[in-house]
Design a protein around this motif. Structure first.
Motif: not given
Lengths: 247, 247
Positions: B149-156, B160-161
């Motif tokens: 699973m490839v997700m963003a670095g910005v915590p919020s 959400a992901m």
């Protein structure tokens, strides 16, 4: 200490089920990261593994083969779940036993022989061939074997060990950095920022978006071992931001 | 969801120079750790690697071969230093291009075609064969390919992901835990605690020393998938602490 021209690299290996369960936040790797950055050592990897001997052995051997230094934290206390020293001995293929120098350090703290029980004496078990890392907080030493520094997990104790280890490390050329708040969304600066990066290949330009109460914003961080190059790239980013069309 | 008897395992791969420089503290791995613990998935490893394609490829391939799931954070934004999607495509040996589904998501957010510039369109580059992970905060999707699973670095945005990904995961039997403050130094409980551990092999008993203004203290944390076993071991630890000779 003379600056080295080749890079001095490092990895941190955090040992502990508690971090992986999410119950405890690891503060040690951040501390070590800042410490190393300040002396010009490039931290290239952090790994967190459980209190599992096979996992520790494999990680230590992978990391020590690859980097100038490896710093481990955790698992060198007196309890049954403290298995780091044994895992390190196995990783290096050496024996382990109570080390008279370490026993002497513990005796300093636990003058009453009843207090220096079998549990506490476990903390004097040191792999053959290792040098001790003294610790002014709890007296129980860490140790260094080859390029691996084995330190405590309690932050105040780890930091005391880092104070001892730090001055013995090879230092690299310190990476200088500059940080600029863009006051722009990352997507609005991506292309001009890429152009600045291309024009200044000796400077690593990172873009770090964040969200706060005013909405999306971006920090731009420039890093280089070349102060003049850093200043030029920083000026170029500032000019780019000044000229940015802003709705 | 029915409980699985075999363990469901995971690793987190944090991608980012900023964490390794010590400038930014990684909060995402702790969040994911807690999330996974709550659904019975064992987080077995966390790695932090730099914004370097070789390092990302190697870590992704090592981790995806070993664990049920791998969660990456960071490096999927619009700027030149966002190289995670390309690295993942290379790790899987597949191509990568602008994905029409991802472009449509970005169009939802950037209705004005001038805003959907080449930089932002980079965020629609998705490896072939991946499924998108929608994100209600910024619209730019993450993606899932194989067990990664490839997700963003910005915590919020990452959170959400995770809200989207979480319900799709296989759940394991949740590990229950109990935490007891010993009000004793770790060295004073090491031997009796080892005896309790030996008598309760189905429960993992961890001992976590800490220092506060009252001096050295210890948290004992018991973890098990067997609630009855956990209760019995917890009672045994409490009895041990009650009977401890205290100076």
């Amino acid at each position: 200490m003379p600056a080295e021209t080749e890079a001095v690299t490092a990895a941190v290996l955090v040992i502990g089920d508690e971090v992986l369960s999410g119950r405890t936040r690891d503060a040690n790797s951040g501390y070590i990261a800042s410490y190393l950055t300040n002396i010009g050592v490039d931290l290239r990897e952090v790994r967190v593994v459980p209190d599992d001997e096979d996992a520790i052995v494999e990680a230590v051997n992978a990391l020590r083969a690859r980097f100038t230094y490896v710093f481990t934290t955790g698992g060198i206390g007196p309890t049954h779940d403290d298995i780091t020293a044994d895992a390190i001995a196995r990783a290096f293929g050496v024996g382990i036993d109570h080390d008279p120098r370490a026993v002497a350090m513990l005796r300093e703290r636990f003058a009453n022989p009843a207090d220096l029980n079998e549990g506490r004496l476990r903390m004097a078990r040191i792999p053959f061939g290792a040098d001790l890392i003294a610790n002014r907080v709890s007296k129980a030493p860490g140790f260094r074997i080859g390029n691996v520094m084995v330190m405590a997990g309690v932050p105040s104790i780890m930091q005391a060990m880092m104070d001892v280890v730090g001055p013995t490390l090879r230092q690299g050329v310190r990476i200088e950095s500059a940080s600029i708040r863009a006051d722009a969304k990352e997507g609005d600066i991506a292309l001009p920022l890429a152009a600045v990066q291309k024009a200044h290949p000796g400077v690593a330009i990172g873009s770090y978006p964040y969200v706060d109460e005013t909405g999306f914003n971006t920090n731009i961080v420039l890093r280089s071992r070349d102060p003049a190059g850093l200043a030029a790239a920083t000026a170029a980013v500032e000019a780019m931001l000044r000229d940015l069309p802003r709705g």
